[in-house]
Design a protein around this motif. Sequence first.
Motif, mmCIF file in Angstrom:
data_model
loop_
_atom_site.group_PDB
_atom_site.id
_atom_site.type_symbol
_atom_site.label_atom_id
_atom_site.label_comp_id
_atom_site.label_asym_id
_atom_site.label_seq_id
_atom_site.Cartn_x
_atom_site.Cartn_y
_atom_site.Cartn_z
ATOM 1 N N PRO A 74 -8.980 2.327 2.699
ATOM 2 C CA PRO A 74 -8.215 2.567 3.793
ATOM 3 C C PRO A 74 -7.709 1.293 4.513
ATOM 4 N N LEU A 75 -6.712 0.925 4.986
ATOM 5 C CA LEU A 75 -6.387 -0.150 5.649
ATOM 6 C C LEU A 75 -5.882 0.110 6.811
ATOM 7 N N ASN A 76 -5.567 1.023 7.247
ATOM 8 C CA ASN A 76 -5.231 1.449 8.705
ATOM 9 C C ASN A 76 -4.948 2.973 9.146
ATOM 10 N N ARG A 77 -5.315 3.406 10.242
ATOM 11 C CA ARG A 77 -4.920 4.823 10.724
ATOM 12 C C ARG A 77 -4.330 4.530 11.907
ATOM 13 N N GLY A 78 -3.437 5.501 12.445
ATOM 14 C CA GLY A 78 -2.901 5.886 13.598
ATOM 15 C C GLY A 78 -2.464 7.207 13.965
ATOM 16 N N TRP A 79 -2.610 7.284 15.133
ATOM 17 C CA TRP A 79 -2.121 8.645 16.115
ATOM 18 C C TRP A 79 -1.258 8.192 17.238
ATOM 19 N N GLY A 80 -0.528 9.486 17.544
ATOM 20 C CA GLY A 80 0.696 9.082 18.589
ATOM 21 C C GLY A 80 1.150 10.258 19.101
ATOM 22 N N TYR A 81 1.865 10.145 20.086
ATOM 23 C CA TYR A 81 2.754 11.416 20.595
ATOM 24 C C TYR A 81 3.821 10.899 21.081
ATOM 25 N N LEU A 82 5.034 11.412 20.523
ATOM 26 C CA LEU A 82 6.553 11.186 21.006
ATOM 27 C C LEU A 82 6.631 12.191 21.872
ATOM 28 N N GLN B 89 3.550 15.443 17.495
ATOM 29 C CA GLN B 89 2.417 14.360 17.355
ATOM 30 C C GLN B 89 2.383 13.613 15.950
ATOM 31 N N VAL B 90 2.014 12.445 15.831
ATOM 32 C CA VAL B 90 2.463 11.516 14.778
ATOM 33 C C VAL B 90 0.946 11.152 14.332
ATOM 34 N N GLU B 91 0.779 11.307 12.887
ATOM 35 C CA GLU B 91 -0.412 10.953 12.492
ATOM 36 C C GLU B 91 -0.144 9.871 11.140
ATOM 37 N N THR B 92 -0.792 8.699 11.203
ATOM 38 C CA THR B 92 -0.294 7.704 10.047
ATOM 39 C C THR B 92 -1.430 7.295 9.290
ATOM 40 N N SER B 93 -1.526 7.061 8.093
ATOM 41 C CA SER B 93 -2.708 6.464 7.508
ATOM 42 C C SER B 93 -1.810 5.492 6.203
ATOM 43 N N PHE B 94 -2.674 4.395 6.004
ATOM 44 C CA PHE B 94 -2.339 3.498 5.250
ATOM 45 C C PHE B 94 -3.505 3.207 4.358
ATOM 46 N N ILE B 95 -3.164 3.173 3.036
ATOM 47 C CA ILE B 95 -4.205 2.766 1.813
ATOM 48 C C ILE B 95 -3.655 1.564 0.988
ATOM 49 N N SER B 96 -4.580 0.863 0.531
ATOM 50 C CA SER B 96 -4.207 -0.180 -0.402
ATOM 51 C C SER B 96 -3.975 0.178 -1.747
ATOM 52 N N SER B 97 -2.818 -0.241 -2.144
ATOM 53 C CA SER B 97 -2.364 0.060 -3.535
ATOM 54 C C SER B 97 -3.023 -0.543 -4.679
ATOM 55 N N GLU B 98 -3.863 -1.547 -4.320
ATOM 56 C CA GLU B 98 -4.888 -2.259 -5.208
ATOM 57 C C GLU B 98 -6.005 -1.331 -5.580
ATOM 58 N N ASP B 99 -6.912 -0.950 -4.460
ATOM 59 C CA ASP B 99 -8.013 -0.474 -4.882
ATOM 60 C C ASP B 99 -8.355 1.204 -3.779
ATOM 61 N N GLY B 100 -7.034 1.422 -3.385
ATOM 62 C CA GLY B 100 -7.185 2.768 -2.615
ATOM 63 C C GLY B 100 -8.176 2.781 -1.313
ATOM 64 N N GLY C 136 0.999 -1.312 -0.333
ATOM 65 C CA GLY C 136 -0.080 -0.088 0.095
ATOM 66 C C GLY C 136 0.846 1.431 -0.009
ATOM 67 N N ILE C 137 0.318 2.392 0.189
ATOM 68 C CA ILE C 137 0.822 3.593 0.386
ATOM 69 C C ILE C 137 0.824 4.037 1.841
ATOM 70 N N MET C 138 1.807 4.456 2.360
ATOM 71 C CA MET C 138 1.864 4.905 3.873
ATOM 72 C C MET C 138 2.003 6.669 3.880
ATOM 73 N N GLN C 139 1.279 7.173 4.729
ATOM 74 C CA GLN C 139 1.525 8.565 4.908
ATOM 75 C C GLN C 139 2.040 8.630 6.355
ATOM 76 N N PHE C 140 3.048 9.394 6.667
ATOM 77 C CA PHE C 140 3.164 9.635 8.011
ATOM 78 C C PHE C 140 3.484 11.261 8.262
ATOM 79 N N LYS C 141 2.853 11.829 9.063
ATOM 80 C CA LYS C 141 2.978 13.179 9.335
ATOM 81 C C LYS C 141 3.285 13.571 10.992
ATOM 82 N N LEU C 142 4.534 14.253 11.196
ATOM 83 C CA LEU C 142 5.141 14.477 12.190
ATOM 84 C C LEU C 142 5.074 16.027 12.587
#
Length: 150
Positions: A53-61, A40-51, A24-30
């Motif tokens: 959404p596969l997973n989303r994440g949020w966090g704090y370092l 602050q960390v925001e992540t998202s993952f989408i399928s490269s096959e059909d677009g 898939g495609i991963m996007q990572f924002k810090l």
Amino acid sequence: MIRRFRTWLGTWRGRIEFTDGRSGIMQFKLSSIFSGEAIQVETSFISSEDGRPLNRGWGYLSLDASGQVVNNMYSSELGFAVLKESPDDPGVLSVSGGLSGNEILDVAMSVVGDEFTVSSHRREGYSGHDDRPRTYAVMKRIGLTMPENP
């Protein structure tokens, strides 16, 4: 905190290969928050096959009392976790912690120039090892986020 990770701030995007064979495609924002005391960390993952959404994440370092990084995170696939730094190479952030269902998550991240590499591994907690491959992504910077107090 911000001194160590200033060059990591921004939005990153690239291909990811999951342990189960999906890609898939991963996007990572810090982004710097709390006057540079946390990221602050925001992540998202989408399928490269059909677009899809596969997973989303949020966090704090942030830093604990001993100066080690702590990642308080939530993932739509993994749930809540607190990952703590396990010092390794000075240019790499390695964090690890428990997940529900007696699993351990290990994550390693590094930035060299405009390339962000992240690798993760889930394993069963009792045995301490697993033959599953690592999830691996290499991303390029696609945007900048500025520190709150440059």
